[in-house]
Write a protein that holds these residues in place. Structure first.
Motif, mmCIF file in Angstrom:
data_model
loop_
_atom_site.group_PDB
_atom_site.id
_atom_site.type_symbol
_atom_site.label_atom_id
_atom_site.label_comp_id
_atom_site.label_asym_id
_atom_site.label_seq_id
_atom_site.Cartn_x
_atom_site.Cartn_y
_atom_site.Cartn_z
ATOM 1 N N VAL A 93 0.831 -1.000 -0.196
ATOM 2 C CA VAL A 93 -0.139 -0.394 0.006
ATOM 3 C C VAL A 93 0.823 1.164 0.258
ATOM 4 O O VAL A 93 1.751 1.247 0.940
ATOM 5 C CB VAL A 93 -1.085 -0.022 1.088
ATOM 6 C CG1 VAL A 93 -1.581 1.422 1.404
ATOM 7 C CG2 VAL A 93 -1.703 -1.282 1.264
ATOM 8 N N TYR A 94 0.644 1.758 -1.188
ATOM 9 C CA TYR A 94 1.340 3.398 -0.915
ATOM 10 C C TYR A 94 0.596 4.665 -0.200
ATOM 11 O O TYR A 94 -0.094 4.430 -0.714
ATOM 12 C CB TYR A 94 1.922 3.800 -2.907
ATOM 13 C CG TYR A 94 2.588 2.454 -2.747
ATOM 14 C CD1 TYR A 94 2.698 1.152 -3.299
ATOM 15 C CD2 TYR A 94 3.915 3.431 -3.710
ATOM 16 C CE1 TYR A 94 4.203 0.569 -3.682
ATOM 17 C CE2 TYR A 94 5.298 2.528 -4.145
ATOM 18 C CZ TYR A 94 4.807 0.785 -3.942
ATOM 19 O OH TYR A 94 6.132 0.497 -4.168
ATOM 20 N N TYR A 95 1.411 5.246 0.468
ATOM 21 C CA TYR A 95 0.858 6.469 1.138
ATOM 22 C C TYR A 95 0.823 8.084 0.259
ATOM 23 O O TYR A 95 2.567 7.813 0.695
ATOM 24 C CB TYR A 95 0.903 6.129 2.683
ATOM 25 C CG TYR A 95 0.124 5.689 3.171
ATOM 26 C CD1 TYR A 95 0.724 3.484 3.094
ATOM 27 C CD2 TYR A 95 -1.187 4.961 3.231
ATOM 28 C CE1 TYR A 95 0.306 2.349 4.114
ATOM 29 C CE2 TYR A 95 -2.058 4.034 4.384
ATOM 30 C CZ TYR A 95 -0.942 2.612 4.156
ATOM 31 O OH TYR A 95 -1.709 1.838 4.904
ATOM 32 N N CYS A 96 0.432 8.692 1.368
ATOM 33 C CA CYS A 96 1.516 10.136 0.322
ATOM 34 C C CYS A 96 1.375 10.649 1.801
ATOM 35 O O CYS A 96 -0.636 10.859 2.567
ATOM 36 C CB CYS A 96 0.138 10.683 -0.550
ATOM 37 S SG CYS A 96 0.536 12.827 -1.039
ATOM 38 N N ALA A 97 1.640 11.714 2.096
ATOM 39 C CA ALA A 97 2.124 12.439 2.723
ATOM 40 C C ALA A 97 2.649 13.964 2.872
ATOM 41 O O ALA A 97 3.068 14.156 2.280
ATOM 42 C CB ALA A 97 3.508 11.805 4.355
ATOM 43 N N GLY A 98 2.128 14.327 4.284
ATOM 44 C CA GLY A 98 2.278 15.999 3.842
ATOM 45 C C GLY A 98 2.976 16.628 5.184
ATOM 46 O O GLY A 98 2.630 15.890 5.768
#
Length: 124
Positions: A93-98
């Motif tokens: 699972v690929y997650y985007c984060a800021g």
């Protein structure tokens, strides 16, 4: 406040390519450093790549550099992850984060906002 929504994950054969997208809401997206992380079943979340708010600085996990490329379009409030020459071990699972900081970081704890993730499965 930033909300992140990933897309683009799917089943792909080994050697193939995928481009993941992360759409961000919020007027301050351009001031956030963005990162991609991934998590395989039974494993900890690991750093993939990050890009500074000004696009002048990028970081990659050592073993992924050369196959993966992170980019962003601040006008579209979107960050991308281009993945080439995919391998079965890229499955997860690929997650985007800021994070509201100027410099990219490879530490998940330093990110304030996370998307829900998108599944990438690479078949052999």
């Amino acid at each position: 406040q930033v909300q992140l929504v990933e897309s683009g994950g799917r089943l792909v054969q080994a050697g193939g390519s995928l481009r993941l997208s992360c759409a961000a809401s919020g007027r301050t997206f351009s001031s956030y450093t963005m990162g991609w992380f991934r998590q395989a079943p039974g494993k900890e979340r690991e750093f993939v790549a990050a890009i500074s708010w000004s696009i002048s600085s990028t970081n990659y996990a050592d073993r992924l550099e050369g196959r993966f490329t992170i980019s962003r379009d601040n006008a579209k409030n979107t960050v991308y992850l281009q993945m080439n020459s995919l391998k079965p071990e890229d499955t997860g699972v690929y997650y985007c984060a800021g994070r509201s900081a100027r410099r990219p970081s490879s530490f998940p704890a330093e990110y304030n906002y996370w998307g829900q993730g998108t599944q990438v499965t690479v078949s052999s």
